[in-house]
Design an enzyme around this catalytic site. Structure first.
Site, PDB file in Angstrom:
ATOM      1  N   HIS A 182      57.835  -7.667  -1.616  1.00  0.00           N
ATOM      2  CA  HIS A 182      57.999  -7.878  -2.693  1.00  0.00           C
ATOM      3  C   HIS A 182      57.112  -6.685  -3.109  1.00  0.00           C
ATOM      4  O   HIS A 182      56.180  -5.786  -2.725  1.00  0.00           O
ATOM      5  CB  HIS A 182      57.588  -9.161  -3.634  1.00  0.00           C
ATOM      6  N   GLU A 206      55.507  -5.582  -6.703  1.00  0.00           N
ATOM      7  CA  GLU A 206      55.060  -5.697  -7.908  1.00  0.00           C
ATOM      8  C   GLU A 206      56.053  -5.517  -9.240  1.00  0.00           C
ATOM      9  O   GLU A 206      56.547  -4.192  -8.938  1.00  0.00           O
ATOM     10  CB  GLU A 206      53.972  -5.123  -8.623  1.00  0.00           C
ATOM     11  N   CYS A 207      56.467  -6.701 -10.051  1.00  0.00           N
ATOM     12  CA  CYS A 207      57.192  -6.581 -11.150  1.00  0.00           C
ATOM     13  C   CYS A 207      57.178  -7.344 -12.275  1.00  0.00           C
ATOM     14  O   CYS A 207      57.507  -8.358 -12.599  1.00  0.00           O
ATOM     15  CB  CYS A 207      58.799  -6.498 -10.813  1.00  0.00           C
ATOM     16  N   CYS A 233      63.441 -10.083  -9.480  1.00  0.00           N
ATOM     17  CA  CYS A 233      62.506  -9.584  -8.818  1.00  0.00           C
ATOM     18  C   CYS A 233      61.636 -11.239  -9.121  1.00  0.00           C
ATOM     19  O   CYS A 233      61.617 -12.065  -7.861  1.00  0.00           O
ATOM     20  CB  CYS A 233      61.508  -8.903 -10.011  1.00  0.00           C
ATOM     21  N   GLY A 279      57.267  -0.688 -10.520  1.00  0.00           N
ATOM     22  CA  GLY A 279      58.337   0.587 -10.970  1.00  0.00           C
ATOM     23  C   GLY A 279      58.884   1.238 -10.928  1.00  0.00           C
ATOM     24  O   GLY A 279      59.223   2.251 -10.885  1.00  0.00           O
ATOM     25  N   ARG A 280      59.054   0.806  -9.119  1.00  0.00           N
ATOM     26  CA  ARG A 280      59.618   1.377  -8.007  1.00  0.00           C
ATOM     27  C   ARG A 280      58.737   2.677  -7.855  1.00  0.00           C
ATOM     28  O   ARG A 280      58.345   3.616  -7.703  1.00  0.00           O
ATOM     29  CB  ARG A 280      60.616   2.286  -8.141  1.00  0.00           C
ATOM     30  N   ASP A 305      62.911   6.168  -7.051  1.00  0.00           N
ATOM     31  CA  ASP A 305      61.923   5.793  -6.600  1.00  0.00           C
ATOM     32  C   ASP A 305      60.982   6.188  -5.241  1.00  0.00           C
ATOM     33  O   ASP A 305      61.382   7.683  -4.878  1.00  0.00           O
ATOM     34  CB  ASP A 305      63.190   4.628  -5.421  1.00  0.00           C
ATOM     35  N   ARG A 322      58.322   4.551  -4.014  1.00  0.00           N
ATOM     36  CA  ARG A 322      58.134   3.459  -3.326  1.00  0.00           C
ATOM     37  C   ARG A 322      58.152   3.656  -1.612  1.00  0.00           C
ATOM     38  O   ARG A 322      56.610   3.226  -0.969  1.00  0.00           O
ATOM     39  CB  ARG A 322      58.523   1.900  -3.386  1.00  0.00           C
ATOM     40  N   LYS A 357      63.874  -0.691   3.080  1.00  0.00           N
ATOM     41  CA  LYS A 357      62.876  -1.620   3.655  1.00  0.00           C
ATOM     42  C   LYS A 357      62.912  -1.770   5.136  1.00  0.00           C
ATOM     43  O   LYS A 357      62.283  -2.317   5.642  1.00  0.00           O
ATOM     44  CB  LYS A 357      62.919  -3.201   2.971  1.00  0.00           C
TER      45      LYS A 357
HETATM   46 ZN   LIG Z   1      62.262  -6.602 -11.953  1.00  0.00          ZN
END
Ligand SMILES: [Zn+2]
Length: 417
Positions: A244, A246-247, A260, A290-291, A329, A331, A358
């Protein structure tokens, strides 16, 4: 360094500037802690340093405020009594492969024991990983019990919804040659970009090619384990996992523009089920808000989506992000598999994620994914339909591909609704 000299500013930005050779080189990927050597980022004894940056780098500026205001002694060293991991993790064979783990220190939780002699001799080696135990409780898990999807067992899951977990916090430790390899760029290009994009905060990135390890000033990750952590790395152990990113808006505050928190809660449910059947559940929570574009950018994008002509719709979902951030993105899942190598995981039996990026990164890293578990449709909030349709259209794992004309329909709320 003695107290008297502490008024001088000592630059570590050139080899030998500290007047003596380093005693402790880092030999990344060596099979034992003794051969690998400690990561030392001492701020008060620069002669010891064999890494760029500082420990708890994301909080370095708060530490500076504490020192500047007199609340913290600049030469304070942690007393590590009783801080050892609450559960054993490793060593696993993957720790001895310099290409498998490049973004964390596999010995990071064991620093106080494996480098005890160094620390006793005055070396400022510090843990970059901590492992502890806790109980967690989320309203979604109580709902799952009430709906009969989860059964309390009095051990992993209690009647009141309490879940027993082991959890680990991990600060990033980057082996720069390995990071450069992962991104297929030259190490010198990577160092230069890091130097420039941090506005020259870390001159050693460009002046000290002999220092190969960097403690970047970014958030790390938190792991939540369900079941017996010691079973990880053993071939027969079944593993369920939710990875996961973060959001805060959804994860903590229940904002309904994305999936999320519902997917996180579903992932935890899957983890508890696996642990109750004798396997291990794992939630990896990455601080990549936020990506990894940050929350300011994210909120700007929300406005741009909801104010655009034609309303908030899937076909323009990624374009609106790119307009504001320049990319969709940041990430970069290339580094994500490291944590699985750290835990000795070679196969994930239930993978609670639909992200093709992922999944692709795991497969690329040689980690088998047996079953992919999508978020149940009933858990998707109304305002999150735009995001879900856009992601499915862009390659997310689904058996339910939205029709092209569906992507043009405004499905998200307007700003003032
Ligand atoms: Zn989210």
């Amino acid at each position: 360094m003695t107290r008297q000299s502490s008024d001088h500013i000592v630059l570590s930005s050139h080899p030998g500037a500290q007047g003596q050779a380093r005693l402790h080189d880092i030999h990344w990927g060596k099979p034992t802690a003794a051969e690998r050597g400690p990561v030392i980022a001492s701020l008060t004894d620069v002669g010891q340093r064999n890494a760029i940056g500082s420990h708890a780098g994301a909080y370095a500026v708060y530490r500076a405020l504490a020192v500047a205001s007199g609340a913290l002694q600049r030469d304070h060293r942690p007393d590590l009594t009783n801080t050892a991991p609450a559960e054993p993790i490793g060593p696993h064979p993957q720790w001895a492969d310099p290409d498998k783990i490049v973004s964390l220190d596999p010995w990071g939780h064991l620093v106080a024991s494996v480098f005890a002699e160094h620390i006793a001799a005055g070396i400022d080696a510090r843990p970059t990983i901590a492992v502890t135990k806790a109980h967690i409780n989320m309203p979604e898990l109580k709902d799952a019990i009430a709906a009969g999807r989860l059964q309390p067992d009095g051990n992993i899951l209690s009647d009141n919804g309490d879940v027993r977990v082991t959890k680990a916090a991990i600060d990033p430790v980057w082996y720069l040659p390995g990071i450069a390899n992962r991104f297929e760029v030259k190490e010198s290009s990577l160092r230069r970009a890091l130097f420039e994009q941090t506005a020259g905060m870390f001159p050693e990135l460009v002046t000290r090619p002999d220092l190969k390890v960097f403690l970047p000033p970014i958030g790390g990750m938190t792991l939540y384990f369900f079941g017996d952590v010691a079973k990880l790395g053993k071939p027969g152990t079944r593993v369920a996992c939710r990875l996961h990113d973060e959001c805060n808006g959804s994860d903590v505050f229940g904002s309904d523009i994305c999936t999320c928190r519902p997917y996180l809660a579903h992932g935890i449910e899957v983890c508890i089920e696996e642990a109750q059947q004798g396997g291990v559940g794992l939630v990896v929570y990455n601080r990549k808000e936020g990506r990894a574009l940050g929350e300011v950018t994210k909120f700007l994008v929300y406005n741009a989506r909801k104010r655009q002509p034609g309303g908030d719709r899937a076909e323009t979902y990624f374009a609106r992000t790119e307009c504001v951030a320049g990319v969709q993105d940041m990430r970069f899942q290339q580094l994500m598999p490291d944590v699985f190598h750290w835990l000795g995981i070679t196969r994930i039996d239930r993978w609670a994620s639909m992200s093709d990026m992922k999944h692709g990164a795991l497969v690329e890293a040689g980690i088998e994914v047996v079953e992919r578990v999508p978020i149940p449709d009933g858990l998707i909030p109304m305002d999150a339909r735009v995001e879900m349709d856009a992601k499915k259209a862009a390659g997310y794992f689904t058996s339910d591909m939205p029709a092209a004309e569906d992507l043009t329909l405004p499905k998200g709320r307007a700003l003032d609704e």
